[in-house]
Design an enzyme around this catalytic site. Structure first.
Site, PDB file in Angstrom:
ATOM      1  N   HIS A 115       0.837  -1.196   0.000  1.00  0.00           N
ATOM      2  CA  HIS A 115       0.000   0.000   0.000  1.00  0.00           C
ATOM      3  C   HIS A 115       0.878   1.255   0.000  1.00  0.00           C
ATOM      4  CE1 HIS A 115      -3.172  -2.797   1.169  1.00  0.00           C
ATOM      5  NE2 HIS A 115      -4.052  -1.846   0.881  1.00  0.00           N
ATOM      6  N   LYS A 140      -1.146  -8.075  -4.376  1.00  0.00           N
ATOM      7  CA  LYS A 140      -2.021  -6.913  -4.266  1.00  0.00           C
ATOM      8  C   LYS A 140      -1.192  -5.636  -4.181  1.00  0.00           C
ATOM      9  CE  LYS A 140      -5.503  -4.626  -1.421  1.00  0.00           C
ATOM     10  NZ  LYS A 140      -6.201  -4.598  -0.127  1.00  0.00           N
ATOM     11  N   THR A 282     -17.820  17.716 -19.990  1.00  0.00           N
ATOM     12  CA  THR A 282     -18.476  18.779 -19.235  1.00  0.00           C
ATOM     13  C   THR A 282     -17.447  19.819 -18.814  1.00  0.00           C
ATOM     14  OG1 THR A 282     -20.042  19.200 -17.443  1.00  0.00           O
ATOM     15  CG2 THR A 282     -18.277  17.610 -16.985  1.00  0.00           C
ATOM     16  N   ASN A 307     -19.533  18.489 -26.438  1.00  0.00           N
ATOM     17  CA  ASN A 307     -19.894  17.824 -25.178  1.00  0.00           C
ATOM     18  C   ASN A 307     -20.030  16.309 -25.333  1.00  0.00           C
ATOM     19  OD1 ASN A 307     -22.418  17.615 -26.496  1.00  0.00           O
ATOM     20  ND2 ASN A 307     -23.502  17.706 -24.549  1.00  0.00           N
ATOM     21  N   TYR A 437     -27.763  20.889 -12.943  1.00  0.00           N
ATOM     22  CA  TYR A 437     -28.821  19.914 -12.673  1.00  0.00           C
ATOM     23  C   TYR A 437     -28.639  19.149 -11.368  1.00  0.00           C
ATOM     24  CZ  TYR A 437     -25.727  16.176 -14.389  1.00  0.00           C
ATOM     25  OH  TYR A 437     -24.687  15.310 -14.562  1.00  0.00           O
ATOM     26  N   GLY A 458     -31.964  22.372 -14.829  1.00  0.00           N
ATOM     27  CA  GLY A 458     -30.957  21.687 -15.637  1.00  0.00           C
ATOM     28  C   GLY A 458     -31.236  20.217 -15.826  1.00  0.00           C
ATOM     29  N   GLN A 469     -26.958  11.832 -26.611  1.00  0.00           N
ATOM     30  CA  GLN A 469     -25.637  11.214 -26.427  1.00  0.00           C
ATOM     31  C   GLN A 469     -25.738   9.699 -26.490  1.00  0.00           C
ATOM     32  OE1 GLN A 469     -23.996  12.547 -22.686  1.00  0.00           O
ATOM     33  NE2 GLN A 469     -22.749  14.109 -23.681  1.00  0.00           N
TER      34      GLN A 469
END
Length: 477
Positions: A115, A140, A282, A307, A437, A458, A469
């Protein structure tokens, strides 16, 4: 890729209750025992339960264990004798202790971990080889993603392990590393960790098990899965992952949509250009992205904002679905011809708003915090412009917000802020349209409603443009 629920109970009662409540679709449960008071491994492991990973981390590894290496070996060895299917031990304990655990725990598969909560180091491959030399059942490696580009190095590591036929769990932690926990399935990661809820995450950037199963459908992802996503900053409050993944599921499309939290667009495109099959774009990249792609549609070129990206025959094509979505909304909700429209902002969304208003015959004025930017955009579109402080003096029938003010996930100004003082609405009965939005009801819209103004949220724009899209995305598959 296996799905592993990660839990960090603080008591035996809590641990047993958590194990009893695990959904049958979860293949593994990681039990973080380092913070568990009154640990009784025999009681924990004797009952009917899912397969488990026993993890006991020190503070420098993100845990709470304060004992010695000998105590660590004793605890994990006991867990093996009691039937734990997997044990997780850090390579930082040293080769001798890792090998001792393997010798004493032949009933369990050993995960040897590394880690790094600070960075994704340059020597990932040497770290991988070092751990692999222990004959670990699973290697890992979890590192901190300082930028989204760090994820590509994790994916390269997964590719190397696949060639070596070595089981690996490789991921980046933090919000910029979230995609590695999902797309690891595409690159061959052995498992991914999820939490029971957003409040019970055991590591930074971890999604919930429910999201991994139902939103991202990780059990369906494989090497041929097409990757779509949202390119922006911020992205955490976007509804796109729910909207587009729901449609991919409905259409049985071998595709997934993720959030790309991007700081440097040019660097991101270098790292991810060949990976993405398409994307939503965006703030603040709707204009800058135009310099990074191969072709631009006529509408996007006219508006000078992209976009939506789709890959066709190896090339990235840019589109603008905001403009047709806005045009449809305007035709249904308001008459623009001859009206005085004020557009707040000078970015890609504001530009599209202004162009749509002009197209529908409105007298349009662009207001910006930067007079220089407002003037530049006004001259480009052939409309009026002014500084934001001039707003109270201008005629206004329709106010459109194309800024990010009021958006959730933006620290300054926050979601309780508005780009307009509420007194502006005191003597006006206007239409207010906010492109933000999330939240659906912004402070701007609340203020406007308080003075009986008509509002358009929005959310309506998002749904309209996202449908367009989605059609482009599906057509490109």
């Amino acid at each position: 890729m296996k799905l592993c629920l990660s839990i960090a109970p603080q008591s035996m009662d809590e641990a047993i209750a958590m194990l009893k409540s695990v959904d049958k679709s979860v293949e593994l449960v990681e039990i973080r025992i380092d913070g568990l008071h009154g640990l009784d491994l025999e009681e924990l492991l004797k009952r009917r339960r899912p397969k488990v990973i026993i993890t006991n981390r020190r503070s420098q590894e993100g845990g709470a264990f304060t004992g010695s290496a000998a105590e660590q070996i004793d605890i994990l060895s006991q867990a093996s004798r009691l039937g734990a299917e997997f044990l997780d031990i850090e390579i930082s304990w040293g080769f001798d202790h890792v090998r001792e655990l393997m010798q004493k725990s032949r009933k369990s598969s050993v995960i040897v971990s590394y880690h790094n909560f600070v960075e994704t180091p340059a020597d990932l491959m040497s770290i991988y080889r070092k751990i692999r030399s222990t004959n670990a059942y699973v290697v890992k490696i979890a590192t901190h993603a300082a930028s989204i580009d760090d994820n590509t190095r994790i994916f390269e590591l997964c590719d190397a392990a696949r060639r070596d036929r070595q089981r690996i769990v490789a991921l980046c932690m933090g919000e910029r590393g979230e995609i590695s926990r999902i797309l690891g399935a595409k690159y061959g990661s052995f498992l991914t960790f999820g939490s029971a809820s957003a409040l019970e995450s055991t590591a930074p950037g971890q999604r919930t098990v429910e999201d991994l199963q139902k939103v991202f459908r990780i059990h369906t992802l494989a090497s041929r899965t097409k990757v779509f996503g949202l390119i922006g900053n911020p992205v955490s409050q976007s509804e796109g992952i729910y909207f587009h993944n729901r449609i991919f599921a409905r259409e049985s499309a071998n595709a997934v949509y993720v959030n790309f939290l991007v700081d440097n667009l040019a660097a991101f495109m270098i790292s991810f250009r060949e990976m993405i099959a398409g994307a939503s774009v965006t703030m603040p990249f709707k204009e800058e992205i135009m310099t990074q792609i191969d072709n631009i549609s006529e509408t996007a070129a006219t508006v000078h904002a992209v976009n939506t990206l789709v890959r066709r025959r190896g090339k990235l094509h840019g589109h603008n679905t905001d403009f047709p979505a806005m045009s449809a909304l305007f035709q249904e909700r308001m008459k623009l011809k001859g009206k005085n429209v004020i557009v707040l902002g000078t970015g890609g969304t504001a530009k599209t708003m202004a162009f749509a208003a002009l197209t529908h015959g409105a007298r349009t004025t662009i207001l910006g915090r930067s007079m220089e930017k407002a003037e530049s955009l006004g001259k480009l579109l052939g409309c009026s412009y002014a500084a934001l402080e001039h707003l109270p003096d201008l005629p206004c029938d329709i106010l459109m917000n194309g800024t990010s003010v009021g958006m959730a996930g933006v620290s300054s100004p926050g979601p309780d802020q508005s780009p307009v003082h509420p007194n502006f609405f005191r003597k006006k009965r206007i239409v207010v349209f906010d492109a933000v939005y999330n939240p659906p009801m912004t402070q701007l819209l609340r203020d406007a409603k308080a003075f009986h103004c008509e509002t358009i949220s929005g959310v309506e724009l998002f749904q309209r443009q996202a449908q367009l899209q989605s059609k482009l995305f599906l057509e490109s598959l």
